[in-house]
Every structure is written in C-alpha cells, then in structure tokens.
Design a protein around this motif. Structure first.
Motif, mmCIF file in Angstrom:
data_model
loop_
_atom_site.group_PDB
_atom_site.id
_atom_site.type_symbol
_atom_site.label_atom_id
_atom_site.label_comp_id
_atom_site.label_asym_id
_atom_site.label_seq_id
_atom_site.Cartn_x
_atom_site.Cartn_y
_atom_site.Cartn_z
ATOM 1 N N ILE A 78 0.757 -1.188 -0.458
ATOM 2 C CA ILE A 78 -0.221 -0.183 -0.350
ATOM 3 C C ILE A 78 0.464 1.137 0.040
ATOM 4 O O ILE A 78 0.554 1.962 -0.518
ATOM 5 C CB ILE A 78 -0.819 -0.044 0.929
ATOM 6 N N VAL A 79 1.688 1.178 0.745
ATOM 7 C CA VAL A 79 3.310 2.390 0.650
ATOM 8 C C VAL A 79 3.828 2.673 -0.403
ATOM 9 O O VAL A 79 3.435 3.790 -1.204
ATOM 10 C CB VAL A 79 4.231 2.354 2.198
ATOM 11 N N ILE A 80 4.345 1.067 -0.888
ATOM 12 C CA ILE A 80 4.194 1.612 -2.352
ATOM 13 C C ILE A 80 3.408 2.339 -3.695
ATOM 14 O O ILE A 80 3.928 3.106 -4.485
ATOM 15 C CB ILE A 80 5.112 0.071 -2.834
ATOM 16 N N VAL A 81 2.594 1.760 -3.479
ATOM 17 C CA VAL A 81 1.445 2.308 -4.247
ATOM 18 C C VAL A 81 0.943 3.883 -4.644
ATOM 19 O O VAL A 81 1.258 4.588 -5.053
ATOM 20 C CB VAL A 81 -0.433 1.268 -4.042
ATOM 21 N N LEU A 82 0.404 4.047 -2.889
ATOM 22 C CA LEU A 82 0.544 5.515 -2.440
ATOM 23 C C LEU A 82 2.213 6.312 -2.677
ATOM 24 O O LEU A 82 1.517 7.605 -3.141
ATOM 25 C CB LEU A 82 0.599 5.984 -1.033
ATOM 26 N N VAL A 83 3.505 5.871 -2.728
ATOM 27 C CA VAL A 83 4.463 7.005 -3.487
ATOM 28 C C VAL A 83 4.304 6.882 -5.120
ATOM 29 O O VAL A 83 4.379 7.917 -5.506
ATOM 30 C CB VAL A 83 5.787 5.833 -2.395
ATOM 31 N N ALA A 84 3.887 5.407 -5.789
ATOM 32 C CA ALA A 84 3.629 5.543 -6.854
ATOM 33 C C ALA A 84 2.952 6.449 -7.834
ATOM 34 O O ALA A 84 3.081 7.045 -8.660
ATOM 35 C CB ALA A 84 3.510 4.069 -8.014
ATOM 36 N N ALA A 85 1.238 6.461 -6.824
ATOM 37 C CA ALA A 85 0.169 7.339 -6.897
ATOM 38 C C ALA A 85 1.106 8.576 -6.588
ATOM 39 O O ALA A 85 0.549 10.112 -7.586
ATOM 40 C CB ALA A 85 -0.578 6.865 -5.935
ATOM 41 N N ILE A 86 2.048 9.087 -5.886
ATOM 42 C CA ILE A 86 2.468 10.726 -5.723
ATOM 43 C C ILE A 86 3.314 11.096 -6.918
ATOM 44 O O ILE A 86 2.696 12.255 -7.543
ATOM 45 C CB ILE A 86 3.073 11.006 -4.200
ATOM 46 N N LEU A 87 3.951 9.997 -7.732
ATOM 47 C CA LEU A 87 5.391 9.961 -8.353
ATOM 48 C C LEU A 87 4.233 10.116 -9.750
ATOM 49 O O LEU A 87 4.297 11.434 -10.073
ATOM 50 C CB LEU A 87 5.959 9.071 -8.862
ATOM 51 N N ILE A 88 3.353 9.699 -9.739
ATOM 52 C CA ILE A 88 2.053 9.858 -11.028
ATOM 53 C C ILE A 88 2.161 11.350 -11.071
ATOM 54 O O ILE A 88 1.483 12.173 -11.990
ATOM 55 C CB ILE A 88 1.396 8.746 -11.062
ATOM 56 N N ALA A 89 1.257 11.337 -9.886
ATOM 57 C CA ALA A 89 0.090 12.860 -10.216
ATOM 58 C C ALA A 89 1.367 14.067 -10.069
ATOM 59 O O ALA A 89 0.939 14.907 -10.508
ATOM 60 C CB ALA A 89 -0.325 13.054 -8.317
ATOM 61 N N THR A 90 1.948 13.563 -9.523
ATOM 62 C CA THR A 90 3.499 14.956 -9.907
ATOM 63 C C THR A 90 3.410 14.657 -11.500
ATOM 64 O O THR A 90 4.105 16.086 -11.652
ATOM 65 C CB THR A 90 5.104 14.671 -8.736
ATOM 66 N N LEU A 91 4.571 14.130 -11.778
ATOM 67 C CA LEU A 91 4.322 14.003 -13.124
ATOM 68 C C LEU A 91 3.045 14.732 -14.769
ATOM 69 O O LEU A 91 3.425 15.520 -15.532
ATOM 70 C CB LEU A 91 4.205 12.820 -13.529
ATOM 71 N N GLY A 92 2.197 14.424 -13.282
ATOM 72 C CA GLY A 92 0.505 14.620 -14.098
ATOM 73 C C GLY A 92 0.350 16.262 -13.740
ATOM 74 O O GLY A 92 -0.299 17.068 -15.087
#
Lengths: 243, 427
Positions: free
Chosen positions: B308-322
């Motif tokens: 879950i932590v990994i997915v949240l970090v990935a979501a933050i990265l994707i959101a940043t790119l977005g």
C-alpha cells in the motif's frame, strides 16, 4: 446562423470586473453599459492594459462580472453554473485570439471540430462540418496539417473556422490580426465580415485604427471605462453591418 | 457526464500518444509499483497459504493428549502412562476412532560424534496421524518391532530434515540401509534406516532463520520441527509416554472426542497458551493450526502495508508528473473550456489519461513482476512465487493507482480559469 431574437443579443448593465480585494483591488473593467444587437459589428479600441481582454472574457462567459448585470439573449447569465456557461460558449459564442490558441498536436480538421465534440456531435458529422468550415476559410487542402505546418494567417483562419463551425450568435475576436502581416490580416478581416454578413454579431478588440475603422460601430476603452472611440479614422471600405 | 463522455475519453487517449515520454514515465512508475505489489502480495499470501497447508499436514482429525511441552523451572509434570492409554481407549471406544496412537520421546546422541538426535518411538499407525508421504523406502511395521529382540539393528525411519542433519547432501534414497548408532539413557542402540519421509515444511527456512536470528526455537518450530528419528514403539520401553494421539474418522467427530477426553483431563487455556500450563492437557490439532495460521496474518498485514505504501508513493509520483503535465497544458485546457468543455469533461479527460497510463503500466508490471520473482528466487532462495491469479488484484491496484494519481491533476485542470490563461495572467 440562428435567427436573431427580438431582445438585444448582449447587454451589460453596470458590469464591472475587479481583481483582488481591499487596498490591492484592481478595477480592470469599471461599471460598463453596452448593448450589442444580433448581427452587429463592434470594434473596441484601447491601449494595452485598458481592460479590452477583460471585457471580452466577460462577454464570452469566461469570466464573471464582479458587479452589475450581463444579459445574453435577454437571459441573466452572470450567476449561471459552469455547466450552463459551458453550453452557451459551446453553441453561441465563437472565440478568435491574437495567438490563435490552436491545439498544436492536432490537425486543422480536429482543431476545427473541437467545439462539436463537446456539443455531442457524432464523429462523421463533426468531420463533415469541420471540413466545410475549413473550405469556407479557404483551407480545404490543409485539413490534415498541424498548426506548426501552417503560416500565421492560415492558423488564424483555422481558428476562425473553429469559431464559426458552431454557427455562433456572436464572434469575439481579440486582436485577430495582431500577429499577422497586412495581407493575411486583411484576409482574416474579410472572413470576419463575412460572418457578420451571415448574421453573427462581432465584437472585435484591436488597437489598430485601420482594423477598427472597418467596423460600423467603434468604442474606446481607457482605464477600464468604455465609451465612444475618438477619430479620426482611416478611410476603409465600410464592412457589412454598417448603419 | 453527457453523451460526449466517450469522445472526450478518446481525446484523452490521443493525448497520451502526444506526450510519449511523460506517458512512458508514468507507465513505468505504475509498472514498477504493480510488479513490487504483485510480488509482495504473492509472497505474503503465498506464504500464508503454504504455511497453512503445511500445518494442515499435521492432521485435521487428530487430538493429542500431552504433558505440557514448556513448563516453568521446578514445575513437576506427571507423565502419561500406559494406564492413561487404556483409559482413553475405553472412554472413546463407542465413538469408534480411526486410531489411538501412543508415542514415546527421547533425546539421544549419535555415536561417535555426539550429535543430538530426537527419537520418537511410535507404533506403525502413527504415520496415519500425519499427512506426510515417504520420500524413499518404507514406514515402520509390526515386524520391525519384533526385530528389537534379534541380533540385527532395529529399523528406523527418518524425517527428511533428520536425514539431512545426519548425512548432509545425501539424497533420501541414498540414506536407506545406512546404519545409525545412538546412545539413549546411557545405553547404545543400533539402528538401520528403512525409510525417509518427505519434508512437509515447504518453507522450513523461514522458521529456522527466524529461530537462529533469535538464538532460540519458537514454539511453532518446536511443535512442527519434523526432524525426528522414528523407532518402533517398543524400542523405548520403560520411557514414559510423551503423548497419545486420537484420530477421528471424520472431522465432525473431533468435537465429540474432545468432550470425552475433557472428562479425563479438563479443558485448559485456549490455543498455544495451553502449552505453557503444567500438567496433562487435551489439544485439538486444528486449534494449533488456527493459532499458527492466525500468526501468519501478521505477515500478511505487514506485506499489505508495504505494497500500500508503494502504491501511494507511485500515485504521488504519477500525480506529480500529471501536475507538471497540466502546467504545460494550460493553453490546451483553456481552449477546450472556451469551446464548451465543462469542468467535469476536463476532469474526466485527465482521469482517463492517468488511469489508462496506469493500466498500461499494470500490463507491463505483470511480466516485470514475473521476471522479478524469478530473479529473486534465483538470487536469494526465498519463496517468491508469481501466480497469474494475481493479475486481477494487480489490475485493481493499477486502476486505483491511476485514479489516485489523477485526482490532483484532474482537479487542477478542471479548476483552471481560462480567462486567466488566455489573458496571460497565468502561465
């Protein structure tokens, strides 16, 4: 174009737009009265920072007046929700900007078809109408080109086709010839005047007296205050809608 | 969303092709998150399932009467006797159990090297209390017990791990016929290997690594060591009984048997805590299994927390790119708004872009996860196991990742003021 209704197309009553609040408030558009009838061609002149673009954004429902009233075809629109404003922009208002504002990765045809997409028009019909609009502005052969492959004049004509493809009641043009040479600018103005001849009202913002001179009605905007524009005006052929 | 939601979604898909680098970066972020997630899930869930299955080999239909294995120093523990065996048999006879099996336990030392050897003396039907197949040779028979009085060595069978301890590197079949001499209670005992059991603990390394890192054996591994040398029951005559197993014919019989045995030895603390109470107690193996299975839930929970932590970090990265992408697309969004796009249509397009990108990453993440699992298995000999059935949760995670990563960019795009962009008050 749709048949004009009996009410004036656009009515501003004491409409003003102020940015910020308190001591930092900047009155970009001071309380303004304006009536534009269907099929009328109005040029608004003014120096940079005079509030021309603010006026255009208010008229185009991209911005809301902070005071006063705005009636579009007799309907108060200042407080309408986003959904209704978007629908009005989509079907009744065409925009042309000095910097063209085309989607640079899309072809001319897809740029022109953009408003039809949001109107829910099906793809074959979108394509047919977009090609028709491009043909009307003399760019039938450029439908598959992207903006980067077109000259400035051609890009502005694509933008004009995009504004006209929806058959708007009013065309709002913000310095449409500002980035063009005189020949390309003249061609664009001819197309604007053709739209007026077809029944659309036009509010054209410019700081070029030669462009403003082509409009039968000229207004001046100085420090956010709208009023009759002072002449003298260069001699130009009177465009359609002259009264 | 009105009738134009599909074309708007199509616009979103077209945009992905227009921004290949950003799309690729987002997709790879999603792919890595999915690959790690799938591996963590497969490791934690797979381990949980495997450990439960291993534990179940210990017998779902078996009850044990035992003296406490773990007692406080100085506590006296009454041993079980053959009289207790008779009492049990009499008490459960009318329920017709499959077997009532006593066993004796002793610790011996191998001659000549003094290596410690766990000895379990049990009758032939003891194997029926376990669900452990033979790896080589055979199990003990009544004839082997008769050999106690003969001149030759006694037959014995080994747990796989006992064979590995005694003869490292030797295959089970190669252990057959090997002599083994141990000293028990001061007297030598000559044995010969007739069978080797399979190792029922697929992930023995987990228990034993944990034990060695703590410098002590856990209760679980003590109960489920499976590293015994099995002898005919009579081989340890004179030693007290270490336990008596009662095997029901059906799982539904277990409760009735338990009640009968409770008549003889009243109930004790529940679960594994019962082993800490002095005296003789009745244990249902299924209870142990449930308790052990419950303990693996902690591992599953930690695994879930990690992914879950990994997915949240990935979501933050994707959101940043977005968000960076939205900033570069102010003009486009303003034009769309001018031409009649509602805020919701803009948000929908951005959400489709983010979600499709994450799903593309998910599709890439599955084979990446498979390769990662294979690599980890090869490198660390740890039970990473990739299973295709994790494709469904991985798709769900990718979808969630895309939606999570799109929330902020979609919100920013939808709230963008076109007048400010076109008036160049925002760039």
């Amino acid at each position: 174009m749709s048949a004009p209704s009996s009410a004036p197309l656009l009515v501003l009553r004491g409409a003003a737009r102020t940015y910020g609040r308190g001591p930092l408030a900047v009155p970009a558009l001071k309380p303004t009265d304006l009536v534009v009838d269907a099929g009328e061609y109005v040029a608004v002149m003014g120096p940079s920072g005079s509030g021309k673009s603010t006026l255009l954004h208010v008229l185009g429902l991209l911005d809301r007046p902070t005071a006063g009233e705005y009636l579009f075809e007799g309907r108060a629109v200042a407080a309408l929700p986003d959904r209704d404003l978007a629908a009005l922009r989509n079907r009744a208002i065409g925009f042309v900007f000095q910097r063209f504002h085309l989607l640079r990765d899309e072809t001319a045809e897809r740029n022109v078809a953009l408003p039809l997409l949001y109107a829910g028009v099906r793809r074959p019909e979108r394509r047919r109408r977009a090609l028709g609009a491009l043909e009307a502005v003399g760019l039938a052969g450029r439908a598959g080109h992207r903006p980067g492959e077109l000259s400035g004049g051609e890009q502005q004509r694509v933008a004009l086709a995009r504004a006209l493809v929806k058959r708007p009641r009013v065309l709002l043009a913000d310095e449409p010839t500002g980035n063009l040479d005189s020949a390309a600018g003249a061609r664009v103005l001819e197309l604007v005047e053709a739209a007026v001849a077809a029944g659309a009202a036009v509010v054209l913002i410019t700081h070029d007296p030669r462009v403003a001179a082509r409009a039968p009605r000229r207004l001046g905007l100085v420090d956010g205050c709208l009023g009759p524009a002072a002449g003298p005006w260069p001699a130009v052929p009177a465009g359609p809608g002259a009264r | 969303m009105s009738s134009h939601w599909l074309p708007v979604a199509g616009e979103g898909l077209r945009r992905l092709r227009r921004w290949p680098l950003r799309t690729a970066l987002s997709a790879v972020t999603s792919a890595v998150a999915i690959a790690v997630t799938v591996n963590v899930i497969s490791l934690s869930q797979g381990l949980d399932e495997d450990i439960r299955r291993d534990v179940e080999r210990f017998g779902l239909r078996t009850l044990d009467v035992e003296a406490a294995s773990v007692v406080a120093p100085g506590t006296r523990v009454d041993p079980l006797t053959l009289a207790d065996l008779d009492r049990i048999r009499a008490r459960v006879a009318d329920l017709d159990p499959e077997a009532v099996v006593p066993r004796r336990h002793a610790v011996g030392t191998r001659i000549p090297d003094g290596r410690r050897v766990q000895l379990v003396a049990a009758p032939p039907d003891y194997l029926g209390t376990l669900d452990v197949p033979l790896a080589a040779g055979r199990w003990l028979t009544a004839a082997d017990a008769a050999g106690r009085d003969g001149p030759g060595p006694l037959a014995c069978a080994l747990d796989s791990q006992a064979a590995a301890d005694l003869w490292p590197g030797l295959a089970p079949a190669a252990c057959l016929g090997r002599p083994l001499e141990v000293r028990v209670a001061g007297r030598p005992l000559r044995l010969v290997v007739v069978g080797v059991l399979s190792d029922p603990l697929r992930y023995r390394v987990l228990f034993e690594t944990f034990d060695s890192s703590r410098g002590a054996r856990t209760l679980s591994s003590a109960l489920l060591a499976f590293r015994n040398v099995y002898l005919p029951f009579e081989a340890l005559d004179g030693a007290p009984l270490s336990g008596i197993s009662v095997v029901a014919r059906r799982a539904a019989q277990v409760e009735a048997l338990r009640e009968r045995l409770f008549d003889l030895w009243p109930p004790r603390a529940a679960g594994l805590a019962a082993f800490l109470e002095p005296g003789i107690g009745v244990f249902v193996r299924k209870d142990w299994m449930d308790a052990l299975g419950g303990s693996t839930q902690t591992g599953v929970m930690v695994g879930n927390f990690v992914w879950i932590v990994i997915v949240l970090v990935a979501a933050i990265l994707i959101a940043t790119l977005g968000l960076v992408g939205i900033r570069e697309r102010y003009d486009e969004i303003a034009v769309r708004r001018c031409e009649g796009a509602r805020r919701r249509a803009v948000a929908w397009q951005i959400t489709v872009e983010g979600t499709v990108t994450a799903l593309l990453g998910g599709a890439l993440g599955l084979p990446l996860g498979y390769l990662g699992a294979a690599l980890l298995r090869a490198l660390v000999d740890f039970p990473f196991r990739f299973e295709i059935r994790y494709a469904l949760p991985a798709t769900g995670v990718a979808l969630a990742l895309g939606l999570l990563g799109s929330v902020l960019p979609a919100r920013r795009a939808a709230r963008l003021d076109p007048a400010r962009v076109l008036g160049r008050r925002i760039t």
